[in-house]
Design a protein around this motif. Structure first.
Motif, PDB file in Angstrom:
ATOM      1  N   ASP A   1      -3.626   4.819   1.843  1.00 56.70           N
ATOM      2  CA  ASP A   1      -4.828   3.987   1.806  1.00 56.70           C
ATOM      3  C   ASP A   1      -5.002   3.265   0.476  1.00 56.70           C
ATOM      4  O   ASP A   1      -5.968   2.520   0.291  1.00 56.70           O
ATOM      5  CB  ASP A   1      -6.076   4.849   2.075  1.00 56.70           C
ATOM      6  N   ARG A   2      -4.109   3.478  -0.461  1.00 57.92           N
ATOM      7  CA  ARG A   2      -4.230   2.881  -1.789  1.00 57.92           C
ATOM      8  C   ARG A   2      -3.477   1.565  -1.866  1.00 57.92           C
ATOM      9  O   ARG A   2      -2.319   1.475  -1.452  1.00 57.92           O
ATOM     10  CB  ARG A   2      -3.697   3.831  -2.859  1.00 57.92           C
ATOM     11  N   THR A   3      -4.119   0.547  -2.394  1.00 59.37           N
ATOM     12  CA  THR A   3      -3.472  -0.740  -2.632  1.00 59.37           C
ATOM     13  C   THR A   3      -2.828  -0.721  -4.006  1.00 59.37           C
ATOM     14  O   THR A   3      -3.502  -0.534  -5.017  1.00 59.37           O
ATOM     15  CB  THR A   3      -4.487  -1.890  -2.545  1.00 59.37           C
TER      16      THR A   3
ATOM     17  N   ARG B   1       0.820  -1.209   0.000  1.00 57.13           N
ATOM     18  CA  ARG B   1       0.000   0.000   0.000  1.00 57.13           C
ATOM     19  C   ARG B   1       0.852   1.256   0.000  1.00 57.13           C
ATOM     20  O   ARG B   1       1.980   1.271   0.496  1.00 57.13           O
ATOM     21  CB  ARG B   1      -0.902   0.020   1.234  1.00 57.13           C
TER      22      ARG B   1
END
Length: 229
Positions: free
Chosen positions: A16-18, A13
Motif C-alpha cells: 500500500d506504500r507509494t 508501490r
C-alpha cells in the motif's frame, strides 16, 4: 505529433506504500524527453514500470496508454512490449557474433529468413551509428567490441524491433568522453524517428539531447530503508 506513451498519475508501490510518483507525462513520436530528478528518486524504476520489469514485490499504479491502448500492469502482450523497449544502463552483450546480438530480440517476435534478419540488423546498426565500424566483422564475437560499441549494439538490438519508443537508462554513464560523444550522436539521430525517454544524471546532456524534461522529485513517503534507483 502522435502520442506514443501517455502516463497518468503513474506510481510504483510496495504493497500500500507509494515509493515513486505520482508522475504524469506524454511521449510524442519523434521527440526526446529527459527524465530528471535527484539520485534515489526512482528514474530507472519508472522506466522499468513502463515495460513491466519491476523487481519482485513492486507494482505499478495509475494509467498507462501505449499507442492509444490501455496497458494493465502484468497484462501487456508481446507485440505491445516490442513497441516500447528498454535499453539498460549496463550494455548486455550475449555470447555469439555481432549479428547474433543485433537480431537477438527480433528472433523472438518475428519469423523471418536469415537474409531478412540480416537486412533488419543492418538497418538497425546504421540507425545506431555502428554499421561502418562492424560491417566487416558481423560474424566476429560481440565481446570484442569496445564499451561504446557495445552500448550502440544494444541500441541497435532495440531498434531492430522497430519500436515506437525507446527508454534509455543512463546510456553514457560508464563511458569515456569520446565514447559518450559517439553514443550521444546516435541518440540525437533518433530525433524525428522514435519517441525517446532518456534518464541521465548529466543536466548538460539533457539540454543537448532532449526537447522537454519531466522532473521526478524525491517522494516524501519513501522510507529511508527502501532503495529506489
Amino acid at each position: 505529433m502522435d502520442i506514443v506513451i501517455a502516463a497518468r498519475d503513474l506510481r510504483v508501490r510496495s504493497g500500500d506504500r507509494t515509493l515513486v510518483g505520482p508522475v504524469s507525462f506524454e511521449l510524442a513520436h519523434g521527440s526526446t524527453t529527459g527524465l530528471c530528478g535527484p539520485s534515489g528518486a526512482g528514474k530507472s524504476t519508472v522506466l522499468r514500470a513502463l515495460v513491466d520489469l519491476l523487481p519482485h514485490g513492486l507494482t505499478r499504479g495509475g494509467e498507462l496508454h501505449v499507442l492509444g491502448r490501455l496497458v494493465r500492469y502484468g497484462k501487456g502482450d508481446a507485440e505491445l512490449r516490442a513497441k516500447v523497449v528498454l535499453v539498460p544502463q549496463t550494455p548486455v552483450v550475449f555470447g555469439g557474433s555481432v549479428l547474433d546480438n543485433a537480431v537477438f530480440g527480433l528472433r523472438h517476435v518475428v519469423r523471418a529468413s536469415r537474409a531478412t534478419l540480416r537486412e533488419r540488423a543492418e538497418a538497425a546498426l546504421r540507425e545506431a551509428g555502428l554499421w561502418q565500424e562492424v560491417r566487416d566483422r558481423l560474424d566476429s564475437p560481440a565481446g570484442n567490441l569496445s564499451a561504446g560499441q557495445r552500448q550502440r549494439l544494444c541500441l541497435a538490438r532495440a531498434i531492430a524491433l522497430e519500436p515506437a519508443a525507446l527508454l534509455l537508462d543512463e546510456p553514457t554513464s560508464a563511458l569515456d568522453e569520446r565514447s559518450r560523444d559517439t553514443v550521444e550522436e546516435s541518440v540525437a539521430a533518433l530525433r524525428g524517428r522514435r519517441a525517446v525517454l532518456l534518464v541521465s544524471h548529466d543536466p548538460a546532456q539533457v539540454d543537448r539531447l532532449c526537447d522537454t524534461t519531466v522532473n521526478l522529485d524525491q517522494s516524501p513517503a519513501m522510507a529511508a530503508d527502501v532503495a529506489v534507483v
